[in-house]
Design a protein around this motif. Sequence first.
Motif, PDB file in Angstrom:
ATOM      1  N   LYS A 499      23.051  84.049  62.263  1.00  0.00           N
ATOM      2  CA  LYS A 499      22.654  84.832  61.094  1.00  0.00           C
ATOM      3  C   LYS A 499      21.267  84.371  60.627  1.00  0.00           C
ATOM      4  O   LYS A 499      20.905  83.202  60.771  1.00  0.00           O
ATOM      5  N   SER A 515      31.786  75.482  58.427  1.00  0.00           N
ATOM      6  CA  SER A 515      32.156  76.604  59.298  1.00  0.00           C
ATOM      7  C   SER A 515      31.942  76.246  60.761  1.00  0.00           C
ATOM      8  O   SER A 515      32.784  76.532  61.627  1.00  0.00           O
ATOM      9  N   GLU A 541      35.570  84.968  71.038  1.00  0.00           N
ATOM     10  CA  GLU A 541      34.926  86.286  70.961  1.00  0.00           C
ATOM     11  C   GLU A 541      35.884  87.390  71.433  1.00  0.00           C
ATOM     12  O   GLU A 541      35.943  88.472  70.844  1.00  0.00           O
ATOM     13  N   ALA A 544      38.388  87.955  68.780  1.00  0.00           N
ATOM     14  CA  ALA A 544      37.803  88.700  67.662  1.00  0.00           C
ATOM     15  C   ALA A 544      37.842  90.205  67.936  1.00  0.00           C
ATOM     16  O   ALA A 544      38.125  91.008  67.041  1.00  0.00           O
ATOM     17  N   GLU A 548      40.470  93.383  65.952  1.00  0.00           N
ATOM     18  CA  GLU A 548      40.082  94.655  65.344  1.00  0.00           C
ATOM     19  C   GLU A 548      41.155  95.729  65.557  1.00  0.00           C
ATOM     20  O   GLU A 548      41.186  96.735  64.845  1.00  0.00           O
ATOM     21  N   GLN A 749      41.681  86.855  62.339  1.00  0.00           N
ATOM     22  CA  GLN A 749      41.077  87.736  61.328  1.00  0.00           C
ATOM     23  C   GLN A 749      40.751  86.971  60.047  1.00  0.00           C
ATOM     24  O   GLN A 749      39.658  87.118  59.474  1.00  0.00           O
ATOM     25  N   LEU A 752      37.805  84.484  60.672  1.00  0.00           N
ATOM     26  CA  LEU A 752      36.524  85.181  60.833  1.00  0.00           C
ATOM     27  C   LEU A 752      36.005  85.705  59.501  1.00  0.00           C
ATOM     28  O   LEU A 752      34.791  85.721  59.247  1.00  0.00           O
ATOM     29  N   LYS A 753      36.911  86.165  58.663  1.00  0.00           N
ATOM     30  CA  LYS A 753      36.509  86.645  57.338  1.00  0.00           C
ATOM     31  C   LYS A 753      35.880  85.521  56.521  1.00  0.00           C
ATOM     32  O   LYS A 753      34.927  85.729  55.767  1.00  0.00           O
ATOM     33  N   TRP A 755      34.375  82.774  57.872  1.00  0.00           N
ATOM     34  CA  TRP A 755      33.139  82.292  58.492  1.00  0.00           C
ATOM     35  C   TRP A 755      32.014  83.326  58.498  1.00  0.00           C
ATOM     36  O   TRP A 755      30.850  82.974  58.697  1.00  0.00           O
ATOM     37  N   SER A 756      32.353  84.612  58.341  1.00  0.00           N
ATOM     38  CA  SER A 756      31.371  85.675  58.556  1.00  0.00           C
ATOM     39  C   SER A 756      30.082  85.560  57.734  1.00  0.00           C
ATOM     40  O   SER A 756      29.020  85.966  58.214  1.00  0.00           O
TER      41      SER A 756
END
Length: 759
Positions: A499, A515, A541, A544, A548, A749, A752-753, A755-756
């Motif tokens: 990021k 994280s 990955e 992840a 979804e 899920q 990831l929410k 760490w996003s």
Amino acid sequence: MEKAEKTKEILSTFLRRLTNLSASNRSLYLLKTAEQFLDLHSFSHLNGEKSFSIIKALLAEKKQTICPVADPRMETSNQTSVNLKKLFRSDQFLFEERGSRDLHVGWPFVRGKFSDGTSVRCPLLFFPVELIVENNNWCLQFRSGGELLFNKSFLLAYSFYNKAKADENLLNEAFDEVDRDSTAFITKLYNILKQSSVEVNFNTSNYHDELESFTKFTKQEFNEAHFVGQLKLFPEAVLGIFPQAGSSLVPDYVQLMEENSFQDLEEFFGKHQLGSITRTENFISLVREEKVYTVFPADIWQENAIKASKLGHSIVVQGPPGTGKSQLIGNLVSDAIANGNRVLVVCQKRAALDVVFGRLKEKNMESFLALVHDYKNDRREIFQKLASQIDRTDEYKAKNISLDSIQLDRNFLQTSKRIDQITEELEEFRRTLFDESECGCSVKELYLQCSTDEPFIVLKQEYSNLKFNKIDEYLRSIRQYATYAKVFEDNSYLLIDRKSFADFSVGDLPYLKNSIHEVFPFGQEINVALSKNLNASPDIEQLALFSEQVDDLKVLVNTLSEKELFPHFKKMLSEKSQETNALWLSNVERMIMDCFAGEGVEASVPSALLGYFQKALHRSMKARKGLWSWMRWQLFSKDKIMITRALVANQLQSDKEGFKILEVKLDQRLNFEHNLSKLKNKKWLLNIPGHISRQHFIEWFEEQREAIRMKTIYNSVRGLKNLLNPINLKEADFKTKIHVLIQVLVRVQDELKKWSPYL
């Protein structure tokens, strides 16, 4: 050789597209007989034989007498002779005009509607025939050199309206090796259709060696009597003009395919391409748009011809049918009339003049036209038209000075100026394409030199600062930049997908570190869980991506748990997606459910005896027509026990009505067995009901639809097959493993929410 076959296939496809698939095509939609279409059943006994004898003769390619040319004893025969004479003349006239023989006997007839609701009533087969007079009798014979073929218009319409692939076997079927005995031929025809993709239900009356009268319908009556998706065959036959190709281009296509004189279409068109129009032949910009008065649309070539004519040039226009020559003539005539000029149109063929006159008549110009085919006979009509024009002179003057006329002239002038303006703008675009002042190279040349398959850089802003003669210096700079990009944009670079830190503060650093530290241990933990239960260890990955679609996986496992669908689901997974087609299954379900409608299905006779039972029922119904034959049947017929048992099993009386109902129920049983055989031929369909019960089949079809839906959900989760393949698993094991996977994905899920924001 492969290229030649592909070219032939392309030409064959174009040839089929020439066929008219609209309701105006009488090879597709014939509601009633007319002057060019005669009901073959109306010829019955005119020669002392049944009308079906004509079909038998055509199947055997033999000559068959229809009726005398003149018979003082029989009015019906004389009227038929008159109709045949008219049909004979029409056939001869069409041959002289088009060079094609279009007289055919169509039999049997398909009636119903396609899946989209389009109505169809047309012959299934076409016999090419010719009418001759022999020994003062009208005779019908199979045309020499012709072939008995399926109605290609119907087959192509079936493919188009039912969204199905055209059955090439039917399109090319010529019945060369088929027994021409009527019963054997009808049986073979049934088998050919059964093995094809065309769904047409046979009525038992097709096996009786008899023709029925051609029933007349209005459009409303036909729509009310037939239902969407149902096509049935009836023993009707019509003699008439059935053109098999509505375009004169067809012989050219056939010749190209037969000669096989070229291997590649591009090579062929390259040899026959005309040179581009030169500047001295371009008259577009030499005449202003407001000076051109055309009533039909015109392309650039037609407009150029019109403007060349207005400038006094003599021109020759040539082109194949359908390219707009008649339309161009109509525009030349309308332009001349609008400018107060007189124009004469002459042609060798009457039909061509009628076409031009008809087109101009559609634009309400017939009052200003005189159509002359015979200068003596047409003189009176022309003088009447001239007198009418003189009488309307004051009316025309009043219209020319009316407010509507003034407004129309103003709108026309404004539109013409707008067209000229657009033409000038397009010319400016052309000049710009060839302009080299911008960077030393024209835009057109740049387009021709570039390749979308090669690496490129977007230079919208920098384009004007670059000169084509300095491209080498620019390339050296690009190579230097590429050296740095190779390092920092490489996929192995640690921070390639991070990021952006632009909006972070020092206070975000602890959260970022936490994280990063949490990712690796979490990955190890879920790898252990998955390796233990699934014998697989996807990376974070991949998980992840799976997460979804965790809701789809929940629907899958819940549905399989609530209903006993796993065996069906498992069996379908081993088949390709196009094989387990839900639309195909729905169509078969609809046809099977239709069999239970009305009187229902005859269920007492074993499937193996249906053929024998059908013949026995036919003999029994035939015996009922006479008193002695019926008594003989009652006392001595071997069929009596079988028929009586069937009547009792179906709760029917042994009377005329009972026999008719039994025949209907048997017809529906035959259709039921036909569609049931389709289901049994599909290896991926399990537990097909063995009992003929509507409710059982409703429940069974519902299970199959659910299983197909579960397969679709399973296949939609990309990569799931490599991780969890139910083919080699028992139902309990599969459910256990997918529950574990769902639990892991829910955890992924949540993490990831968290760490996003930082990763």
